[in-house]
Design an enzyme around this catalytic site. Structure first.
Site, PDB file in Angstrom:
ATOM      1  N   GLU A  57     -41.447  -1.281   3.031  1.00 32.84           N
ATOM      2  CA  GLU A  57     -40.662  -1.105   1.806  1.00 32.84           C
ATOM      3  C   GLU A  57     -39.967  -2.380   1.362  1.00 32.84           C
ATOM      4  O   GLU A  57     -39.928  -2.681   0.180  1.00 32.84           O
ATOM      5  CB  GLU A  57     -39.582  -0.031   2.020  1.00 32.84           C
ATOM      6  CG  GLU A  57     -40.093   1.374   2.050  1.00 32.84           C
ATOM      7  CD  GLU A  57     -38.955   2.373   2.113  1.00 32.84           C
ATOM      8  OE1 GLU A  57     -38.220   2.375   3.118  1.00 32.84           O
ATOM      9  OE2 GLU A  57     -38.787   3.146   1.165  1.00 32.84           O
ATOM     10  N   GLU A  70     -41.185   5.366  11.082  1.00 31.96           N
ATOM     11  CA  GLU A  70     -40.034   4.994  10.266  1.00 31.96           C
ATOM     12  C   GLU A  70     -39.831   3.476  10.279  1.00 31.96           C
ATOM     13  O   GLU A  70     -39.535   2.866   9.251  1.00 31.96           O
ATOM     14  CB  GLU A  70     -38.781   5.739  10.769  1.00 31.96           C
ATOM     15  CG  GLU A  70     -37.481   5.393  10.087  1.00 31.96           C
ATOM     16  CD  GLU A  70     -37.490   5.588   8.580  1.00 31.96           C
ATOM     17  OE1 GLU A  70     -38.421   6.179   8.034  1.00 31.96           O
ATOM     18  OE2 GLU A  70     -36.549   5.106   7.926  1.00 31.96           O
ATOM     19  N   ASN A 104     -34.624  12.095 -18.407  1.00 33.78           N
ATOM     20  CA  ASN A 104     -35.147  11.927 -17.047  1.00 33.78           C
ATOM     21  C   ASN A 104     -36.129  13.050 -16.777  1.00 33.78           C
ATOM     22  O   ASN A 104     -35.885  14.181 -17.206  1.00 33.78           O
ATOM     23  CB  ASN A 104     -34.027  12.043 -16.004  1.00 33.78           C
ATOM     24  CG  ASN A 104     -33.159  10.820 -15.950  1.00 33.78           C
ATOM     25  OD1 ASN A 104     -33.421   9.831 -16.631  1.00 33.78           O
ATOM     26  ND2 ASN A 104     -32.100  10.893 -15.147  1.00 33.78           N
ATOM     27  N   GLY A 105     -37.178  12.765 -16.035  1.00 30.05           N
ATOM     28  CA  GLY A 105     -38.153  13.809 -15.700  1.00 30.05           C
ATOM     29  C   GLY A 105     -39.469  13.543 -16.408  1.00 30.05           C
ATOM     30  O   GLY A 105     -39.754  12.419 -16.820  1.00 30.05           O
ATOM     31  N   TRP A 150     -37.301   4.127 -15.038  1.00 26.85           N
ATOM     32  CA  TRP A 150     -38.289   3.778 -14.016  1.00 26.85           C
ATOM     33  C   TRP A 150     -39.605   4.302 -14.554  1.00 26.85           C
ATOM     34  O   TRP A 150     -39.800   5.508 -14.704  1.00 26.85           O
ATOM     35  CB  TRP A 150     -37.923   4.449 -12.702  1.00 26.85           C
ATOM     36  CG  TRP A 150     -38.755   4.025 -11.529  1.00 26.85           C
ATOM     37  CD1 TRP A 150     -38.656   2.852 -10.835  1.00 26.85           C
ATOM     38  CD2 TRP A 150     -39.793   4.783 -10.906  1.00 26.85           C
ATOM     39  NE1 TRP A 150     -39.564   2.839  -9.811  1.00 26.85           N
ATOM     40  CE2 TRP A 150     -40.280   4.006  -9.830  1.00 26.85           C
ATOM     41  CE3 TRP A 150     -40.356   6.026 -11.133  1.00 26.85           C
ATOM     42  CZ2 TRP A 150     -41.298   4.435  -9.000  1.00 26.85           C
ATOM     43  CZ3 TRP A 150     -41.378   6.450 -10.301  1.00 26.85           C
ATOM     44  CH2 TRP A 150     -41.841   5.659  -9.247  1.00 26.85           C
ATOM     45  N   CYS A 183     -34.978   7.189 -12.842  1.00 34.53           N
ATOM     46  CA  CYS A 183     -34.208   7.024 -14.080  1.00 34.53           C
ATOM     47  C   CYS A 183     -32.765   7.522 -13.932  1.00 34.53           C
ATOM     48  O   CYS A 183     -32.482   8.407 -13.143  1.00 34.53           O
ATOM     49  CB  CYS A 183     -34.856   7.806 -15.197  1.00 34.53           C
ATOM     50  SG  CYS A 183     -36.594   7.436 -15.392  1.00 34.53           S
ATOM     51  N   ARG A 201     -30.587   3.421  -7.900  1.00 33.71           N
ATOM     52  CA  ARG A 201     -31.672   4.398  -7.903  1.00 33.71           C
ATOM     53  C   ARG A 201     -33.014   3.746  -8.230  1.00 33.71           C
ATOM     54  O   ARG A 201     -34.055   4.364  -8.059  1.00 33.71           O
ATOM     55  CB  ARG A 201     -31.370   5.497  -8.930  1.00 33.71           C
ATOM     56  CG  ARG A 201     -30.140   6.317  -8.574  1.00 33.71           C
ATOM     57  CD  ARG A 201     -29.697   7.139  -9.749  1.00 33.71           C
ATOM     58  NE  ARG A 201     -30.701   8.089 -10.163  1.00 33.71           N
ATOM     59  CZ  ARG A 201     -30.832   9.313  -9.692  1.00 33.71           C
ATOM     60  NH1 ARG A 201     -30.004   9.731  -8.772  1.00 33.71           N
ATOM     61  NH2 ARG A 201     -31.773  10.107 -10.136  1.00 33.71           N
ATOM     62  N   LYS A 248     -34.671   5.094  -5.662  1.00 39.63           N
ATOM     63  CA  LYS A 248     -33.865   5.758  -4.639  1.00 39.63           C
ATOM     64  C   LYS A 248     -34.124   7.257  -4.609  1.00 39.63           C
ATOM     65  O   LYS A 248     -34.196   7.868  -3.551  1.00 39.63           O
ATOM     66  CB  LYS A 248     -32.378   5.481  -4.890  1.00 39.63           C
ATOM     67  CG  LYS A 248     -31.448   6.068  -3.843  1.00 39.63           C
ATOM     68  CD  LYS A 248     -31.636   5.396  -2.496  1.00 39.63           C
ATOM     69  CE  LYS A 248     -30.859   6.077  -1.383  1.00 39.63           C
ATOM     70  NZ  LYS A 248     -31.394   5.690  -0.062  1.00 39.63           N
ATOM     71  N   LYS A 298     -39.919   1.160   6.946  1.00 47.65           N
ATOM     72  CA  LYS A 298     -38.808   0.268   6.562  1.00 47.65           C
ATOM     73  C   LYS A 298     -39.351  -1.127   6.268  1.00 47.65           C
ATOM     74  O   LYS A 298     -39.007  -1.739   5.272  1.00 47.65           O
ATOM     75  CB  LYS A 298     -37.756   0.163   7.681  1.00 47.65           C
ATOM     76  CG  LYS A 298     -36.794   1.306   7.853  1.00 47.65           C
ATOM     77  CD  LYS A 298     -35.792   1.507   6.761  1.00 47.65           C
ATOM     78  CE  LYS A 298     -36.313   2.303   5.624  1.00 47.65           C
ATOM     79  NZ  LYS A 298     -36.453   3.732   5.743  1.00 47.65           N
ATOM     80  N   HIS A 329     -58.297   4.453  20.151  1.00 44.61           N
ATOM     81  CA  HIS A 329     -59.301   5.234  19.414  1.00 44.61           C
ATOM     82  C   HIS A 329     -59.688   4.578  18.095  1.00 44.61           C
ATOM     83  O   HIS A 329     -60.191   5.248  17.204  1.00 44.61           O
ATOM     84  CB  HIS A 329     -58.788   6.656  19.193  1.00 44.61           C
ATOM     85  CG  HIS A 329     -58.554   7.388  20.480  1.00 44.61           C
ATOM     86  ND1 HIS A 329     -59.582   7.777  21.311  1.00 44.61           N
ATOM     87  CD2 HIS A 329     -57.403   7.747  21.110  1.00 44.61           C
ATOM     88  CE1 HIS A 329     -59.083   8.365  22.379  1.00 44.61           C
ATOM     89  NE2 HIS A 329     -57.756   8.354  22.285  1.00 44.61           N
TER      90      HIS A 329
HETATM   91  O1  M6R Z   1     -33.962  11.796  -0.984  1.00 40.97           O
HETATM   92  P1  M6R Z   1     -35.090  12.115  -0.040  1.00 40.97           P
HETATM   93  O2  M6R Z   1     -34.709  12.020   1.367  1.00 40.97           O
HETATM   94  O3  M6R Z   1     -35.737  13.437  -0.356  1.00 40.97           O
HETATM   95  O4  M6R Z   1     -36.178  10.999  -0.324  1.00 40.97           O
HETATM   96  C1  M6R Z   1     -37.428  11.024   0.279  1.00 40.97           C
HETATM   97  C2  M6R Z   1     -38.110   9.680   0.182  1.00 40.97           C
HETATM   98  O5  M6R Z   1     -38.347   9.364  -1.153  1.00 40.97           O
HETATM   99  C3  M6R Z   1     -37.279   8.567   0.828  1.00 40.97           C
HETATM  100  O6  M6R Z   1     -36.975   8.858   2.152  1.00 40.97           O
HETATM  101  C4  M6R Z   1     -38.048   7.226   0.751  1.00 40.97           C
HETATM  102  O7  M6R Z   1     -39.154   7.270   1.596  1.00 40.97           O
HETATM  103  C5  M6R Z   1     -37.110   6.066   1.104  1.00 40.97           C
HETATM  104  N1  M6R Z   1     -37.391   4.955   0.264  1.00 40.97           N
HETATM  105  C6  M6R Z   1     -37.215   5.636   2.508  1.00 40.97           C
HETATM  106  O8  M6R Z   1     -36.554   4.467   2.795  1.00 40.97           O
END
Ligand code: M6R
Length: 604
Positions: free
Chosen positions: A487, A480, A99-100, A75, A2, A27, A599, A484, A503
């Site tokens: 996502e 990673e 927010n929160g 969000w 948010c 975000r 974000k 990617k 395994h």
């Molecule tokens: O802002 P942060 O690095 O703490 O965020 C952690 C994760 O939410 C963030 O890395 C998330 O996995 C991303 N979408 C990765 O692309």
């Protein structure tokens, strides 16, 4: 996650709010809304989906005189992304954005409903405005009612509230979610949940601290701390550089950010490399006094960079290092001993789970360090020490340059500690530093490679899944790479240590199972190659990334021949990012704002 904006002044309030919300779009959100109070009259608009929908709805709404306004991008957490659940939420004559999460909202809602209050939404936020209006009935002022309301809320929040009973003020409260206020040359006041909406308007901003609450009116910024003591705002200068927030001709922010990595890594290194060792002016060397162990905590991509760090710290600094996913660490009653340096890693510095582990470590009396990209973020303000990654604003939800700079900082930090602990000799440290100087080159995107990946991507749009595999530090890189792809393509992908395939996972191998194999020339090449051969023998489709040609691969993405595995690591990182990007583009997905993701994840 948010976003919040607010404004008091005589300029075009609607435009300022909408522009501010646009700056927070990256975000992630699923609905948006604004409420404006002018000439004792409230107007509020909400829309599900992208901001253009809200712009369309407000196109005939004109604000030109003095007004107070608040806006929000939501969000969904409690209740579906509908117009009714979108903020601002209305009471009888007040609006709130938040927010929160209000943890005790269910109890408060039950009480209010038993007193005859009608709720329109399923959100936790709506209780705030009804509670405020209930308190207002017995209070001598709106501030008194607001103060009482805040004291009844449990959880994390950044709140803005406007009310007809005090029609020239915005009430605010911050606890656990970020919020700042800024002033412009005409002394108009702007609120936001992060810097970006204020750039270009405000030169000076005050970041609220947890527990701060109060109100802002045309002539005053009144702040109370958590104990109710009045305090003065502490203004700091706000950067005016908006250039980095533009796409600069790239199709997506993610693409621009992949291309920027070479430059931002140069910034990460700036002033920190000397022939004798690593210089972290921001660290007091005593930070490592009495430290025998390092514990890293993070989420998502930041967790992957932290996992990479475990290899570097143990290999070079010879210090026991472990890493944990923050959301797990929080609730498993971890043992925390004072000879452990607790390190959190976060692009945003606001991730709720990671922030909480930092608070736990502080409460347990551990020394703490944050590796972060956002100065003044909650984690930066809380930790004992901080190293900024200097990646610049990262807008793509899928993190790229933040990861690159985090790994860079960890590599440097491993050398910094190696020198402190005498675990490497001067010659080896100098060699590593010379390698570090080459990373900006290793991360430069080659047109040929990008074009090759663009063409190749069309062969990877189907199938029943992807395995990204690597050994040693290439295992976190494989994780990673898989994250990617997941996502932004919504295809199933998993990262595995190459040696682990036999395994169990190898049972899935067939031509429709795509293996993205990381084969660094300078680290366990033969071992990793054997693992890939096992998959190839079972007919998995193999895409190998290596400096050495590999005849068992169906597809091959070459990287440059270089002197060290860390340079291979960074070059392969770019390849993996581009591969995800191009697959996602071909699938027609929204690369920068993938579905269901935000974000900055400021809820647990
Ligand atoms: O802002 P942060 O690095 O703490 O965020 C952690 C994760 O939410 C963030 O890395 C998330 O996995 C991303 N979408 C990765 O692309």
């Amino acid at each position: 996650m948010c976003g919040i904006v607010g404004y008091i002044g005589k300029k075009n309030t609607k435009e300022i709010l909408l522009e501010g919300l646009k700056e927070l779009e990256y975000r992630g959100y699923d609905s948006a809304g604004i409420a404006v109070l002018q000439h004792d009259n409230f107007e509020s608009y909400k829309a599900v989906g992208k901001l253009v929908n809200l712009e369309e709805k407000t196109k005939d709404f004109i604000t030109q005189d003095f007004a107070v306004g608040i806006g929000h991008t939501r969000w969904a957490t409690h209740g579906k992304p509908t117009e009714l659940n979108a903020h601002p939420h209305l009471g009888e004559s007040s609006y709130v954005v938040h927010n929160g999460i209000i943890e005790n909202y269910a109890k408060l809602k039950k009480e209010l409903m038993s007193e005859g209050v009608t709720f329109l939404s399923q959100t936790d936020t709506e209780v705030i405005v009804h509670l405020f209006e209930k308190n207002l009935k017995s209070a001598s002022s709106a501030l008194e009612a607001f103060t009482k309301t805040i004291s009844q809320l449990h959880g994390a929040y950044a709140i803005l509230l406007v009310t007809k009973s005090e029609d020239e003020s915005i009430f605010f409260a911050k606890h656990g979610s970020p919020m700042l206020v800024g002033i412009d040359a005409q002394n108009d006041k702007y609120f936001a949940s992060s810097d970006t909406p204020l750039i270009g308007h405000c030169t000076d901003v005050n970041y609220f601290e947890d527990g701060d609450y109060g109100y802002v009116s045309p002539n005053a910024i009144v702040i109370f701390d958590k104990d109710g003591n009045k305090k003065n705002p502490r203004f700091t200068k706000l950067t005016q550089n908006k250039l980095s927030a533009q796409k600069n001709g790239f199709r997506f922010f993610m693409e621009k950010e992949i291309y920027e990595q070479s430059d931002v890594i140069t910034d990460t290194l700036l002033g920190r490399l000397s022939d004798e060792g690593i210089v972290f002016d921001e660290l007091d060397a005593s930070l490592f006094d009495g430290i025998n162990e390092i514990k890293l905590c993070a989420c998502g991509t930041s967790y992957h960079s932290a996992l990479s760090a475990t290899y570097l710290f143990e290999r070079y600094a010879k210090i026991k290092t472990s890493v944990e996913v923050a959301s797990e660490f929080r609730y498993r009653s971890p043992i925390m001993s004072k000879d452990t340096l607790f390190v959190v890693i976060s692009q945003s510095g606001e991730t709720a789970d990671t922030l909480e582990t930092l608070k736990m470590a502080k409460a347990a009396g551990l020394k703490t360090l944050v590796i972060c990209n956002v100065d003044n973020s909650s984690m930066v303000r809380l930790a004992d020490a901080c190293i900024l990654t200097r990646a610049g604003v990262e807008k793509g939800v899928a993190s790229t340059k933040a990861f690159a700079t985090q790994v860079m900082v960890f590599w440097m930090l491993s050398m910094y500690v190696a020198k402190l602990k005498n675990s490497l000799d001067a010659k080896e440290i100098a060699k590593q530093i010379a390698l570090m100087r080459q990373v900006p080159l290793s991360t430069k995107v080659s047109d040929v490679t990008h074009e090759h990946i663009k063409r190749l991507s069309k062969r990877y749009l189907h199938g029943h899944g992807f395995f990204f595999i690597g050994r040693d530090i290439f295992y976190p890189l494989a994780l990673e790479g898989a994250l990617k792809l997941k996502e932004i393509s919504y295809l199933h992908a998993e990262g595995y240590p190459s040696g682990e395939m036999k395994h169990g996972p190898i049972a899935l191998a067939d031509p429709e199972l795509f293996t993205i194999a990381l084969l660094p020339q300078h680290l366990l090449y033969e071992k990793a190659k054997s693992n890939v051969e096992e998959l190839s023998a079972r007919d998995s489709t193999i895409c190998a990334i290596s400096a050495l040609e590999f005849d068992k691969a169906d597809d091959f993405i070459p990287i440059s021949s270089c002197q060290d595995y860390m340079l291979e690591f960074f070059e392969m990182m770019v390849v993996l990012q581009l591969l995800s990007l191009e697959i996602s583009v071909r699938l027609g997905n929204d690369v920068d704002m993938p579905r269901n993701l935000a974000k900055s994840v400021t809820v647990e």
